[in-house]
Write an enzyme that holds these catalytic residues in place. Structure first.
Site, PDB file in Angstrom:
ATOM      1  N   LYS A   1       0.858  -1.190   0.000  1.00 29.58           N
ATOM      2  CA  LYS A   1       0.000   0.000   0.000  1.00 29.58           C
ATOM      3  C   LYS A   1       0.887   1.231   0.000  1.00 29.58           C
ATOM      4  CE  LYS A   1      -3.377  -2.668   2.661  1.00 29.58           C
ATOM      5  NZ  LYS A   1      -2.510  -3.857   2.805  1.00 29.58           N
TER       6      LYS A   1
ATOM      7  N   TRP B   1      -2.270   0.577  -4.586  1.00 28.08           N
ATOM      8  CA  TRP B   1      -1.836  -0.791  -4.335  1.00 28.08           C
ATOM      9  C   TRP B   1      -0.817  -1.223  -5.386  1.00 28.08           C
ATOM     10  CZ3 TRP B   1      -6.672  -4.274  -2.956  1.00 28.08           C
ATOM     11  CH2 TRP B   1      -7.187  -3.852  -1.721  1.00 28.08           C
TER      12      TRP B   1
END
Length: 551
Positions: free
Chosen positions: A443, A448
């Site tokens: 993250k 992501w």
């Protein structure tokens, strides 16, 4: 209105009896390291399973659903235990011989195992544990090994062959409830204590049928499967049971799991199918590249347990061996998907399907759940956590002999679906592509990054043997990727070269490229051969890795 169909219980004993009678001439070949392997027919194996059940009842007092553990390699005797123990109404408990001793002790005590059947070569592993296993009353030893290490052990010690010798080759199997416990496995316990998954006779029977479907492994009595995946790992992916349904011959490697003996087995015994995790096939590829062998008999390999790098598939394609991706877990028995492309496609058109985890079979329902609990569409783009349910999917964990089944909120939804912990997308025609484990997603700055995508791209480099990518703390972005690589012997690749390769050949966006790099001698593995990323994260946190930071 009721149906007019008979109500016959789906039990393991019915699989055994079918294999004995209909496919009695099919064989189990166990590699021994001697000039000739051990060969035993299904009929002979079944007769010995009957004898073992009688011995467990009459000599060792197993009369109910007591747990009988196995600490064994993949061999014919282990197959006998696979069938004898659940067929007589007891519960087979396969022990993972690669777990740390303290976890094995915890698992045996939690399951309250009463008997353990052990290969002689594994006695040095078992002997030090016995003083800490108060429920174990009997140890049954099969095969060569130094029995003296058991001297002074509290449980009674028996020789497997002496125990079953001369016993009747028929046992009157009880008529069991198909929903009763047949076997159990514990998860590897990477976070917290291991969790027990208990399989029913019904779930094993239905799972075995699915393994034999053409859209799954689709093997017949003309095939021989090399069962490399351990019998202590999710019922060897269902192969021992499935083979007795259809007469598939089995080639069992016992303790000879190194690349060289596996290559020898394939060349000599000519299996048409094999099953194992990617690390096995990476090692075998290195072996046959250095010392060529004939692998041409293997029409198909089922590969699962971890994501298979596309570069590994391509390498085996050149050898004439087709790797077929599968996905599953201990809680799914394990068959969840298999990556057979749709019909009528060219090789180039098949490729995007082959690199997915595969399509869901009948019996497995799936859904994707977003971070807010919303259900996401199957459009190949919307990523969420995979949840599944079905006839061979766990709905709870074993809590011990006196407790109710455990249904932790982080593992099961309120309406009973299994939360897999895998993040991915599903196409409109039901093909699953996993992008990461939920706990391994990087993250970074609100976005992501898939560690699996980075790993696959790195392992496509001709000088990289293995690569594992983990998230590490970063003051500016929260988390950034750390790439650990195992270079092939003689490699001259440096970090800048590998980073450039990710951008150009791997198609990785610039903002996703790792700044932190380390060369390691080997990627740490879990007890079932998966990359153990928690070890890498710990090594980084404790300063044990020689990390280079690029601009």
């Amino acid at each position: 209105m009721y149906s007019t169909m008979q109500d016959v219980q789906l039990t393991v004993s019915r699989i055994l009896e079918h294999g004995m009678r209909i496919h009695g001439k099919s064989t189990i070949t166990t590699w021994t390291g001697e000039p000739e392997p051990q060969r035993r027919t299904f009929a002979e194996t079944g007769a010995r399973a009957h004898q073992l059940a009688g011995a467990l009842r009459d000599e060792l007092g197993v009369t109910g659903d007591q747990r009988v553990a196995t600490l064994m390699w993949n061999n014919a005797e282990h197959v006998e235990a696979y069938f004898a123990i659940p067929s007589m109404g007891a519960v087979l408990h396969t022990l993972n011989l690669r777990l740390p001793p303290e976890q094995l002790v915890w698992i045996v005590n939690h399951a309250a195992d009463r008997v353990v059947i052990v290969n002689g070569s594994l006695l040095p592993l078992l002997a030090p544990l016995l003083p800490h296993l108060p429920t174990i009353e009997h140890v049954v030893v099969t095969g060569p090994g130094d029995r003296s290490v058991l001297a002074g052990a509290a449980p009674r010690v028996h020789d497997y062959e002496e125990l079953i010798a001369g016993r009747p080759t028929t046992y009157d199997w009880p008529e069991l409830d198909e929903r009763s416990a047949a076997a159990m496995c514990y998860t590897s316990g990477t976070t917290g204590d291991p969790k027990g998954v208990v399989y029913s006779h019904r779930s094993i029977y239905l799972h075995s049928m699915q393994v034999n479907m053409a859209e799954s492994m689709g093997l017949t009595a003309k095939d021989t499967t090399l069962v490399v995946v351990p019998q202590f790992h999710v019922n060897a992916w269902g192969l021992p049971h499935a083979t007795f349904m259809t007469g598939i011959n089995m080639l069992m490697p016992d303790r000879f799991l190194q690349p060289a003996p596996l290559a020898d087995m394939i060349e000599r015994e000519r299996p048409t199918h094999a099953a194992a995790v990617p690390t096995i096939w990476q090692g075998l590829l290195a072996e046959v590249t250095a010392n060529p062998r004939d692998l041409s008999s293997m029409a198909q390999v089922t590969i699962g347990g971890a994501a298979c790098p596309p570069s590994l598939m391509e390498a085996y394609d050149k050898l004439g061996v087709r790797l077929c991706h599968a996905w599953g877990m201990t809680e799914t028995s394990p068959l969840g998907t298999m990556a057979h492309p749709p019909a009528g496609l060219t090789a180039d058109e098949e490729w995007p399907y082959r690199v997915t985890q595969g399509r869901f079979p009948a019996g497995v329902e799936a859904r994707l759940v977003g971070p807010g609990g919303e259900h996401l569409p199957w459009d190949g783009e919307s990523a969420g956590e995979l949840e599944v349910r079905g006839t061979w999917i766990a709905g709870a964990y074993y809590s011990g002999t006196d407790g109710e089944p455990l249904r932790p909120e982080d593992k099961f939804s309120e309406d009973g679906w299994l939360k897999t912990g895998d993040v991915g997308v599903i196409s409109a025609d039901g093909f699953l592509t996993l992008t990461d484990r939920a706990k391994d997603v990087i993250k970074s700055g609100g976005e992501w990054i898939s560690s699996v995508e980075l790993e696959n791209a790195l392992m496509a480099h001709p000088e990289v043997a293995e690569a594992a990518v983990v998230a590490v703390p970063d003051d500016r972005w929260g988390e950034r990727p750390l790439a650990t690589v195992v270079l092939k012997e003689g490699s001259t690749a440096d970090y800048e070269t590998l980073k450039a390769f990710l951008a150009t050949e791997g198609g990785i966006a610039k903002w996703q490229l790792p700044e932190r790099w380390a060369v390691v001698p080997a990627v740490p593995k879990t007890s079932v051969g998966k990359f153990d990323k928690k070890v890498i994260r710990k090594q980084y946190a404790q300063g044990e890795l020689d990390v280079t930071r690029l601009s």
